[in-house]
Design an enzyme around this catalytic site. Structure first.
Site, PDB file in Angstrom:
ATOM      1  N   LYS A   1       1.631   5.087   3.356  1.00 14.47           N
ATOM      2  CA  LYS A   1       0.836   5.796   2.350  1.00 14.47           C
ATOM      3  C   LYS A   1      -0.238   6.583   3.064  1.00 14.47           C
ATOM      4  CE  LYS A   1      -0.550   6.715  -1.867  1.00 14.47           C
ATOM      5  NZ  LYS A   1      -1.687   7.562  -1.585  1.00 14.47           N
TER       6      LYS A   1
ATOM      7  N   SER B   1      -2.366   2.785   3.758  1.00 14.81           N
ATOM      8  CA  SER B   1      -3.450   3.762   3.650  1.00 14.81           C
ATOM      9  C   SER B   1      -4.449   3.638   4.798  1.00 14.81           C
ATOM     10  CB  SER B   1      -4.131   3.601   2.290  1.00 14.81           C
ATOM     11  OG  SER B   1      -5.041   4.643   2.055  1.00 14.81           O
TER      12      SER B   1
END
Length: 465
Positions: A404, A379
């Site tokens: 992600k 992320s």
């Protein structure tokens, strides 16, 4: 309907959500905000670094303002509140209306990032089928919404019960019980307002009220700073105090208030000096465990200290860093990038999610940089890694990252429940899709520093054409 934008992190997986987590506990933002403005105002990572206040004091909602003493002050306060939208009590809604509201959110904003080939035509057929019969109970309506969202095949799009949604409203990234929002006045200037307060929290008890403008923190003026930066200034160790200068309402008065912090802010930055075996080069090693509101400030301190100690190369360790605040990741990347370099692109159906985030500052250091990554680098950490890699500022070493790179928004439904919808995704400066792909490192093992310098030099020459 209220909507919050949340940067997606690895912790939003269905397993991790057994406890309300992900970047939430947000203030309610009652309009669709642009990615840029929302990230600056309320860039959040849910459950990573905050301890909620006791339940009796942790409902984040507007606090009634003091009754004005005169007509002029009342007028001033009314003008001030036009810039702050106050969440209202849930409206009465039918079961069918609730299901249709959730359906409409998906129809307007959902971004299919999988292989399900979602289309608005098939989604319309689903609505016709679902609403062909009367929905007798609210519980059945919630179950229908759950099944409807599950049919999208997106593990991050999901339903939130009223209880789960309510817990998300307890977020406090300042440590004193307030949420900040950037407001643009009629002159185009940005001001920082108190959007929400934790009732009986530290700031509220000290006299801070919704709509107050933050002017300074510990004698540091906040003009020109983002909500994220000011939230970092407000944070500190549990039990310590912070002095806030603020203006009540649109016309004053200006007041300095001392507020005692009530949560433990733990630094995510760990650093040390190392020396290579082959030569006398000094290596500044920095590990980032997570990306929270403290990380930029503490990383700057670490890098300056390592430079003073003689570091000529740097290693930034992002292994096992599951992400956190997207804005923190962006700010970390900017510390190493040249002004004008692209940090990240966002893509989505709505034009507000089609953005390019660009560095607006000069780099803090220009020394060669190695970034350590693995399959648990995810992320916001992947945003850092890809920005530094694609702009030829760092060599990536280790394993392919997790992959992600999605953006979710949280929408409140009229009965107090909510839905989390995938609305966008992140794309690297070289236009590579992070989600599901991850970022491939340049080396599996740490190379010699001469090789690092040569690799970065070659990358820069190719980039310049």
């Amino acid at each position: 309907m209220n909507v919050w934008l949340i940067p997606s992190s690895l912790s939003t997986t269905p397993t991790a959500l057994s406890t309300p987590h992900h970047h939430l506990h947000l203030p309610i933002i009652p309009t669709k905000l642009s990615l840029h403005n929302t990230l600056l105002a309320t860039t959040l990572s849910f459950g990573f670094f905050l301890s909620p206040f006791p339940s009796s004091a942790s409902v984040l909602q507007p606090t009634p303002l003091p009754i004005p003493l005169s007509t002029s002050s009342e007028t001033c306060r009314d003008v001030e509140l036009r810039n702050i939208t106050v969440p209202t009590a849930p409206e009465v809604v039918t079961n069918e209306g609730l299901v249709q509201e959730a359906w409409q959110i998906v129809d307007d904003d959902f971004l299919d990032t999988g292989r399900n080939r979602w289309s608005q035509d098939t989604w319309q057929l689903k609505k016709n089928d679902i609403l062909s019969n009367t929905i007798q109970t609210r519980s059945k309506a919630h179950n229908i919404i759950k099944r409807m969202l599950a049919s999208l095949g997106d593990p991050y799009t999901r339903f939130l019960s009223p209880e789960e949604f309510s817990k998300m409203a307890r977020y406090d990234m300042t440590g004193i019980g307030i949420n900040l929002r950037e407001v643009t006045d009629e002159n185009g200037d940005h001001r920082l307002k108190v959007l929400g307060l934790i009732l009986d929290g530290p700031a509220h008890s000290a006299g801070v009220r919704q709509g107050d403008e933050i002017l300074a923190v510990n004698d540091t003026e906040v003009k020109g700073k983002s909500a994220f930066e000011v939230s970092s200034l407000l944070q500190g160790p549990n039990g310590t105090s912070v002095t806030i200068q603020l203006k009540h309402g649109n016309c004053g008065p200006v007041e300095s208030i001392e507020v005692q912090r009530q949560f433990v802010a733990r630094t995510p930055v760990f650093y040390r000096m190392e020396q290579t075996e082959s030569d006398a080069a000094q290596i500044g090693y920095i590990r980032l465990k997570e990306l929270n509101a403290l990380v930029r400030k503490d990383l700057v301190i670490a890098m300056k200290r390592l430079q003073d100690m003689g570091a000529s190369y740097f290693v930034l360790d992002l292994r096992d860093n599951l992400g956190g605040l997207v804005q923190a990741g962006i700010e970390i990347a900017k510390l190493f990038l040249n002004e004008g370099d692209t940090v990240i692109y966002t893509a989505g159906r709505d034009p507000q999610f089609q953005q390019a985030v660009v560095s607006d500052t000069s780099p803090l250091i220009r020394a060669p940089l190695v970034v350590l990554v693995n399959d648990k680098t995810a992320s916001a950490s992947e945003i850092v890694a890809s920005a530094l890699h694609d702009n030829c500022r760092a060599v990536l070493v280790g394993k392919r990252t997790y992959g992600k790179g999605l953006i979710q928004s949280v929408f409140e439904l009229q009965d107090g429940s909510g839905v989390v919808i995938t609305v966008g995704k992140y794309v690297t400066p070289k236009h590579k899709d992070i989600n599901g792909n991850g970022i491939e490192p340049d080396f599996q093992k740490l190379p010699a520093w001469d090789d690092v310098s040569q690799h970065l030099s070659k990358c820069s020459m190719l980039q310049q054409g």
